[in-house]
Design a protein around this motif. Structure first.
Motif, PDB file in Angstrom:
ATOM      1  N   ASN A  25       0.817  -1.209   0.000  1.00 32.85           N
ATOM      2  CA  ASN A  25       0.000   0.000   0.000  1.00 32.85           C
ATOM      3  C   ASN A  25       0.854   1.264   0.000  1.00 32.85           C
ATOM      4  O   ASN A  25       0.428   2.307  -0.503  1.00 32.85           O
ATOM      5  N   ALA A  26       2.057   1.174   0.559  1.00 31.38           N
ATOM      6  CA  ALA A  26       2.984   2.309   0.451  1.00 31.38           C
ATOM      7  C   ALA A  26       3.335   2.567  -1.015  1.00 31.38           C
ATOM      8  O   ALA A  26       3.387   3.723  -1.466  1.00 31.38           O
ATOM      9  N   LEU A  27       3.567   1.509  -1.766  1.00 27.11           N
ATOM     10  CA  LEU A  27       3.833   1.649  -3.202  1.00 27.11           C
ATOM     11  C   LEU A  27       2.611   2.223  -3.922  1.00 27.11           C
ATOM     12  O   LEU A  27       2.740   3.076  -4.811  1.00 27.11           O
ATOM     13  N   ARG A  28       1.439   1.761  -3.525  1.00 26.09           N
ATOM     14  CA  ARG A  28       0.205   2.257  -4.154  1.00 26.09           C
ATOM     15  C   ARG A  28       0.036   3.752  -3.874  1.00 26.09           C
ATOM     16  O   ARG A  28      -0.325   4.519  -4.773  1.00 26.09           O
ATOM     17  N   TYR A  29       0.302   4.171  -2.640  1.00 24.99           N
ATOM     18  CA  TYR A  29       0.200   5.598  -2.312  1.00 24.99           C
ATOM     19  C   TYR A  29       1.137   6.413  -3.192  1.00 24.99           C
ATOM     20  O   TYR A  29       0.755   7.457  -3.743  1.00 24.99           O
ATOM     21  N   ARG A  30       2.358   5.954  -3.325  1.00 24.35           N
ATOM     22  CA  ARG A  30       3.335   6.720  -4.100  1.00 24.35           C
ATOM     23  C   ARG A  30       3.025   6.694  -5.590  1.00 24.35           C
ATOM     24  O   ARG A  30       3.329   7.647  -6.309  1.00 24.35           O
ATOM     25  N   ALA A  31       2.381   5.639  -6.062  1.00 25.95           N
ATOM     26  CA  ALA A  31       1.934   5.619  -7.452  1.00 25.95           C
ATOM     27  C   ALA A  31       0.892   6.694  -7.713  1.00 25.95           C
ATOM     28  O   ALA A  31       0.810   7.239  -8.823  1.00 25.95           O
ATOM     29  N   LEU A  32       0.127   7.032  -6.679  1.00 27.25           N
ATOM     30  CA  LEU A  32      -0.917   8.044  -6.818  1.00 27.25           C
ATOM     31  C   LEU A  32      -0.413   9.465  -6.567  1.00 27.25           C
ATOM     32  O   LEU A  32      -0.938  10.420  -7.148  1.00 27.25           O
ATOM     33  N   HIS A  33       0.603   9.614  -5.702  1.00 26.36           N
ATOM     34  CA  HIS A  33       0.975  10.953  -5.232  1.00 26.36           C
ATOM     35  C   HIS A  33       2.403  11.375  -5.587  1.00 26.36           C
ATOM     36  O   HIS A  33       2.743  12.545  -5.369  1.00 26.36           O
ATOM     37  N   TYR A  34       3.244  10.484  -6.061  1.00 18.40           N
ATOM     38  CA  TYR A  34       4.611  10.830  -6.465  1.00 18.40           C
ATOM     39  C   TYR A  34       4.687  10.877  -8.000  1.00 18.40           C
ATOM     40  O   TYR A  34       3.927  10.193  -8.689  1.00 18.40           O
ATOM     41  N   GLY A  35       5.649  11.652  -8.498  1.00 16.87           N
ATOM     42  CA  GLY A  35       5.923  11.637  -9.919  1.00 16.87           C
ATOM     43  C   GLY A  35       6.715  10.400 -10.317  1.00 16.87           C
ATOM     44  O   GLY A  35       7.200   9.647  -9.462  1.00 16.87           O
TER      45      GLY A  35
END
Length: 331
Positions: free
Chosen positions: A269-279
């Motif tokens: 889910n940390a990866l999923r968050y960063r897929a949504l909010h990081y470039g």
């Protein structure tokens, strides 16, 4: 004007805890002054056979929704919010116990400042203990107390590196972590934060609906509250509200899953968050940091003296997360 607050509890194999939480809410409701904010409760059971009769025995008038299976925290919390009668939805974990009357100060806070879209009561230990007044000393990861755990800045690559490369473990009170955990703020006074744990988080229902509620891709749990706070900040302010207090234990769902299952879910889910909010570049750097962090943990594991779990469980967890980081497996 806030006329009603609805507490929402999501249950998964935790009937005893949830019933205690419901009883604490009923005691708190009884303390609300006559003519004050109306308090209601919605409980969503994720397929664990929770007794609705026992819930209503602890909290008369409670709404109890039963799912046939474990839908995960976010989807179930959204169900609860959809059934809420109050203008404020107060998300609480079953291992949380409200103290006194938290509803009156929360309603007052939302009434006095329309810019506030979410408020986090002060989380304290289950025995009611709080850190001594003065400089807050942060606890290291894995042994975090409520004051360390509750309030955080939203994720950044600098914070990711600090956690994954073990700086937070070796020097838990370094300057960057203190800044990201609001450690130098006066915890006796309210202030704005970027994110607060959904173990106890009150949210304006209209703002919750506007942002689409919890993202139901973050299942079974973890990071859904981080993502929600990131989206709520576009609607207004998230504030820490120490006038309301909630005792909290924490770690219950993770313990039931077991470390070898919990850690891959957390970092998936940390990866999923960063897929949504990081470039794109930041996402790639995060994957490299995650792979390096798990490799470092595996290399140090034989030499650690104080391992809070079986070494074999820790090793399996690190290997599984490493697979996620390098794309050999999926969350």
């Amino acid at each position: 004007m806030i006329r009603g607050i609805t507490a929402v509890l999501v249950s998964w194999n935790d009937e005893a805890d949830l019933l205690e939480a419901a009883a604490a809410l009923a005691r708190a409701r009884a303390l609300v002054p006559r003519g004050g904010v109306a308090v209601s409760l919605v409980v969503v059971d994720n397929g664990s056979g929770l007794s609705a009769a026992l819930v209503r025995e602890r909290f008369p008038g409670a709404t109890v929704l039963a799912n046939a299976e474990n839908r995960g925290y976010g989807p179930a919390a959204n169900q609860g919010a959809a059934a809420a009668a109050g203008e404020v939805v107060f998300f609480l974990n079953p291992d949380a116990r409200v103290e006194g009357d938290p509803f009156t100060p929360l309603a007052r806070l939302f009434d006095e400042d329309p810019r506030v879209v979410a408020a986090a009561p002060r989380l304290v230990e289950m025995d009611g203990a709080t850190p001594p007044r003065g400089r807050l000393v942060l606890a290291p990861p894995g042994r975090e107390d409520q004051a360390t755990f509750q309030l955080r800045a939203l994720p950044t690559l600098a914070g990711d590196a600090s956690e994954l490369l073990l700086l937070d473990h070796w020097r838990p009170n370094h300057r960057g972590r203190r800044r990201r955990r609001y450690a130098d703020e006066d915890r006796e006074r309210g202030f704005a934060v970027e994110q607060a744990a959904a173990a106890a988080l009150a949210v304006r229902r209209e703002a919750f609906v506007r942002v689409g509620g919890f993202d139901e891709r973050f299942v079974p749990a973890w990071y859904e509250d981080v993502d929600l706070c990131a989206r709520l900040r576009a609607e207004g302010a998230i504030v820490y509200a120490p006038e309301a207090r909630v005792r909290h234990r924490g770690g219950e769902s993770a313990a039931r899953l077991g470390y070898a299952r919990f850690l891959p879910v957390l970092y998936g889910n940390a990866l999923r968050y960063r897929a949504l909010h990081y470039g794109p570049a930041a996402r790639a750097v995060y994957r490299l940091l995650l792979a390096a962090g798990m490799t470092l943990r595996l290399a140090l594991l034989p030499f650690r003296r104080d391992v809070p779990r079986e070494r074999s469980d820790a090793a399996r967890a690190y290997v599984r997360v490493l697979g996620l980081a390098v794309g050999l497996s999926r969350a």
